[in-house]
Motif scaffolding. Sequence first.
Motif, short mmCIF file in Angstrom:
data_model
loop_
_atom_site.label_atom_id
_atom_site.label_comp_id
_atom_site.label_asym_id
_atom_site.label_seq_id
_atom_site.Cartn_x
_atom_site.Cartn_y
_atom_site.Cartn_z
N GLY A 42 0.79 -1.22 0.00
CA GLY A 42 0.00 0.00 0.00
C GLY A 42 0.83 1.28 0.00
N ASN A 43 2.10 1.21 0.38
CA ASN A 43 2.90 2.44 0.43
C ASN A 43 4.22 2.33 -0.33
OD1 ASN A 43 4.59 0.95 2.10
ND2 ASN A 43 3.95 1.99 3.98
N ALA A 44 4.52 1.18 -0.92
CA ALA A 44 5.82 0.99 -1.56
C ALA A 44 6.05 1.99 -2.68
CB ALA A 44 5.94 -0.44 -2.08
N VAL A 68 24.36 14.61 -3.73
CA VAL A 68 24.23 13.51 -2.77
C VAL A 68 24.79 12.25 -3.42
CG1 VAL A 68 22.61 12.03 -1.53
CG2 VAL A 68 22.24 14.50 -1.60
N HIS A 69 25.75 11.62 -2.75
CA HIS A 69 26.33 10.39 -3.30
C HIS A 69 25.91 9.14 -2.50
CE1 HIS A 69 29.13 10.36 0.10
NE2 HIS A 69 29.44 11.63 -0.19
N THR A 70 25.29 9.35 -1.30
CA THR A 70 24.89 8.21 -0.47
C THR A 70 23.54 8.51 0.19
OG1 THR A 70 27.19 7.62 0.01
CG2 THR A 70 25.49 6.69 1.46
N LEU A 71 22.63 7.54 0.10
CA LEU A 71 21.36 7.61 0.81
C LEU A 71 21.36 6.51 1.88
CD1 LEU A 71 18.42 8.51 1.28
CD2 LEU A 71 17.73 6.91 -0.53
N LEU A 72 21.27 6.92 3.14
CA LEU A 72 21.22 5.97 4.26
C LEU A 72 19.79 5.93 4.78
CD1 LEU A 72 22.58 4.10 6.32
CD2 LEU A 72 23.09 6.14 7.70
N LEU A 73 19.12 4.79 4.56
CA LEU A 73 17.76 4.61 5.04
C LEU A 73 17.78 3.99 6.43
CD1 LEU A 73 15.69 3.28 2.00
CD2 LEU A 73 15.77 5.59 2.94
N VAL A 74 17.21 4.69 7.40
CA VAL A 74 17.12 4.19 8.77
C VAL A 74 15.81 3.42 8.89
CG1 VAL A 74 17.07 4.80 11.21
CG2 VAL A 74 18.50 6.11 9.61
N MET A 75 15.89 2.14 9.20
CA MET A 75 14.72 1.24 9.19
C MET A 75 14.24 0.91 10.60
SD MET A 75 14.56 0.34 5.79
CE MET A 75 14.07 -1.35 5.52
N SER A 76 14.55 1.77 11.56
CA SER A 76 14.19 1.47 12.95
C SER A 76 12.68 1.37 13.17
CB SER A 76 14.78 2.53 13.88
OG SER A 76 14.32 3.83 13.52
N ALA A 77 11.88 2.06 12.36
CA ALA A 77 10.42 2.04 12.52
C ALA A 77 9.75 1.06 11.56
CB ALA A 77 9.85 3.44 12.30
N VAL A 78 10.54 0.36 10.76
CA VAL A 78 9.99 -0.61 9.80
C VAL A 78 9.92 -1.97 10.49
CG1 VAL A 78 10.27 -1.72 7.56
CG2 VAL A 78 10.92 0.69 7.86
N ASN A 79 8.72 -2.36 10.86
CA ASN A 79 8.54 -3.64 11.57
C ASN A 79 8.25 -4.81 10.63
OD1 ASN A 79 8.76 -2.39 14.17
ND2 ASN A 79 6.67 -1.62 13.89
N ARG A 80 7.74 -4.52 9.45
CA ARG A 80 7.40 -5.58 8.50
C ARG A 80 7.66 -5.10 7.08
NH1 ARG A 80 3.59 -5.02 12.07
NH2 ARG A 80 2.42 -3.67 10.68
N VAL A 81 7.95 -6.05 6.21
CA VAL A 81 8.04 -5.78 4.78
C VAL A 81 7.36 -6.94 4.05
CG1 VAL A 81 10.15 -4.39 4.85
CG2 VAL A 81 10.32 -6.88 4.66
N ASP A 82 6.83 -6.65 2.87
CA ASP A 82 6.27 -7.72 2.06
C ASP A 82 7.02 -7.79 0.73
OD1 ASP A 82 5.37 -5.55 0.64
OD2 ASP A 82 3.24 -5.97 0.89
N VAL A 83 6.58 -8.67 -0.14
CA VAL A 83 7.28 -8.90 -1.40
C VAL A 83 7.28 -7.64 -2.25
CG1 VAL A 83 7.25 -10.24 -3.53
CG2 VAL A 83 6.79 -11.36 -1.35
N THR A 84 6.17 -6.90 -2.24
CA THR A 84 6.09 -5.66 -3.02
C THR A 84 7.13 -4.66 -2.53
OG1 THR A 84 3.73 -6.01 -3.32
CG2 THR A 84 4.56 -3.81 -3.78
N ALA A 85 7.29 -4.54 -1.21
CA ALA A 85 8.27 -3.60 -0.65
C ALA A 85 9.69 -4.04 -0.99
CB ALA A 85 8.09 -3.51 0.85
N LEU A 86 9.96 -5.34 -0.97
CA LEU A 86 11.30 -5.82 -1.32
C LEU A 86 11.61 -5.54 -2.79
CD1 LEU A 86 11.45 -9.24 0.56
CD2 LEU A 86 12.39 -7.04 1.27
N ALA A 87 10.61 -5.74 -3.65
CA ALA A 87 10.82 -5.42 -5.06
C ALA A 87 11.09 -3.94 -5.25
CB ALA A 87 9.60 -5.87 -5.87
N MET A 88 10.40 -3.11 -4.47
CA MET A 88 10.63 -1.67 -4.54
C MET A 88 12.06 -1.32 -4.13
SD MET A 88 10.96 1.20 -2.39
CE MET A 88 10.13 0.80 -0.87
N LEU A 89 12.54 -1.93 -3.05
CA LEU A 89 13.91 -1.65 -2.60
C LEU A 89 14.92 -2.06 -3.66
CD1 LEU A 89 13.82 -2.71 1.17
CD2 LEU A 89 14.05 -0.39 0.26
#
Length: 570
Positions: free
Chosen positions: A471-473, A490-511
Motif C-alpha cells: 500500500g505504500n511501496a 548527494v552520493h549516499t542515501l542511508l535509510l534508517v529502518m528502525s520504525a519498519v517492523n514488516r516488509v512484504d514482497v512488493t516492498a522488497l521489489a521496490m527496494l
Amino acid sequence: MTVWLPDWLRHYRQEWLAGDVSAGVLVALLLVPQGLAYALVAGLPPQVGLYASLLPLLLYALLGRSHAQSVGPMAVTSLLVAASLAKLGLGSAGDYLLAAIWLALLSGAMLLLFGLLRLGFLADVLSEPVLAGFTAASALLIVLSQLGPLAGFRATGASLPAIVDNLWLHAGNYSQPALLLGLPALLLLWWARSGLPRLLHAWRLHGLLLAILSRGLPMLVLAGSMLLVAWLGWQGQLPQVGRIPAGLPAISLPALPASGLAALVLPAFFIALINYVQSLSVAQLLAIPRRETVDPDRELLALGACNLGAGLCGGFPVTGGLTRSIVNAEAGANTQLASLITMAMIAALLAWGSGLLASLPLSVLAATIMAAVAPQVRLQPLLQAWRADRSDAIAFAVTFLLVLWLGVDSGIIAGVVISLAAWLMKSSRPHMAELGLLPGGSHFRNVQRYPQCQTLPGVLILRIDESLYFGNARHVRDALLARLAAERQVHTLLLVMSAVNRVDVTALAMLQRLDETLAERGIRLQLAEVKGPVWDVMLGAGLAERFTGRVHLSTYAGWQALTPAPDFHI
C-alpha cells in the motif's frame, strides 16, 4: 471434579460473600427494566429481554474471566437487531422472533469460532473514533425512536429520516395518560443520575442503601407507574406490557426462520463484532483497578457461549453492559457469584412474579430507555479528535452522519470501511524525516525539529516511520526519488529502518528497483537498524546478499562508516 470449576469458585473466600450478594441484588433491580425495555427496542416481546438475561449470566460466570462483567441485552445491540430484521420483510411476529433468536445463535457460533481460531485482534477492526461516532449516533437514534412510545403510539424506523417521518405521521395520535406518566418518569430518572446521589449524600446515606436508592430507582419508577395505572383506572387508556407467559423458558433449538439463515449471516457477523468490541472494552476497563489482564480470545469464547445460551433460551444477542458492569463493580462484586444471584432473581420473577408486569406502561419503559441511553450521545470525542488528528475527527463525523442517515446496520459497515480506509490512507503516506547527529553524542533527531543537528556532506540520512508493504511501496519510492532530485551532490542515501517492523514482497521489489535506479545515478543506497524479522524476510527473498556490506547495526555506525577520514598534512 474441581478442575472444571472456574478459578473464582475454587478459591472463593467467605469475606467476598456480602459484596457479591449486594451487587447481585442491585444489578437485578437494574437489569429487569433494562431487559424489558431493550427487548422493545429490538421490536420483540418484553419477556424476551428477560429470557436473554438468564443463561448468559450463568455461562459467563463459568467461562468468563472478568470479576464484574454483567452480560445481557444492550441498547445498541437491540437497535442493530431491529435494523437488521426490518429489511427482511418478515410477515409475522413469530417469524420476526425466530429471526432474532437465530441472530443470537449465529453470532454466538461466529464468536466461538473466532475464539477457537484466536482471532481476538478483530476488536481492532473498528478504530476508537469510528466506534465513538457509531455509539453516539446509535444512542441518538434510540432516544428518538422512543418518543413515539413515550407519547403512547408505536414508532417505527431505523434511521433518522424514517423516524422523523413516522413521528410526523402520528403527531396527533398521542395518549394523554401515557404522557402524564412518561414525562415525569423521564424527568425523575434524568434527575436521578446526578441530583439524587447528591441529595442522598447530604442525608448522610452511604453504602448499600445509597446504591439501592440511586441505582434501583428505575425499578421503583416502574413499580410506582403500575400502582398509578391501577389507582387511576387507566388500564385501557394507554399501551401496556400485557400478559407475560409465566415460567422459565424452555431450552431448545428453534425452528428455522422463514427468511432462511443466509440473509442473517452478515447481520450476525456485525452484531458479533460490535458485541465483542463492547464486551472486551468493558472487561478491560474493569481489569485496570485490579491490575489484571484480559485475554481477548477467552472473551470471544465466553461471549460466544453466552449468545448461544441466549438463543437457546429464546432470547436475542447479548453483550457485556457498561452501565450494569460498573454498577456491579461499584456495588461490591468480588466474583461472578454476583451474576449468579442476579440470574436467580430474574428466574424467580419469571417463575412466580411475571403477572406483576402486565400493567407496566410502555411510556414509562420508554422513559427508562431514554434516560439510560441519552448520556451515550457524546460529542466530546469529536472535539478531542479534531484537536489531536483531523482524520480521526472526520472518521467520527462521517460514521455519525451515516449511522443517522442510513441506519445502524449500514452505518457499521461504513464504519469498518472508514476504519480500514483511514489506516490505509495514513500508512500509505508514511512520514519520512531527515536525521542529523546531535552534538556531543550518538543520538540522531529530525533536523527540522533540531536545527543544531550535524549532517554529512553528500550523505542524506532518512528515517521511514512506517512498515513497508504494497500500500505504500510506490509512494515511498517516489518520495525518496523526489527528495534526492531536490538535493544536490548527494552520493549516499542511508535509510534508517528502525520504525519498519514488516516488509512484504512488493516492498522488497521496490527496494531492489530503487537500488538499481540510484546506482544508475551514481548514488549508493545503504541501510541501518534493520530489525530481525525484516532481515529474515530479506534473507528468504535473496535480497540480503545484494546489500552485503551496506547494512549498519545502528545509525551511528553508519555515520562513522560514512564520515570521511581526516586529511593530515605534514
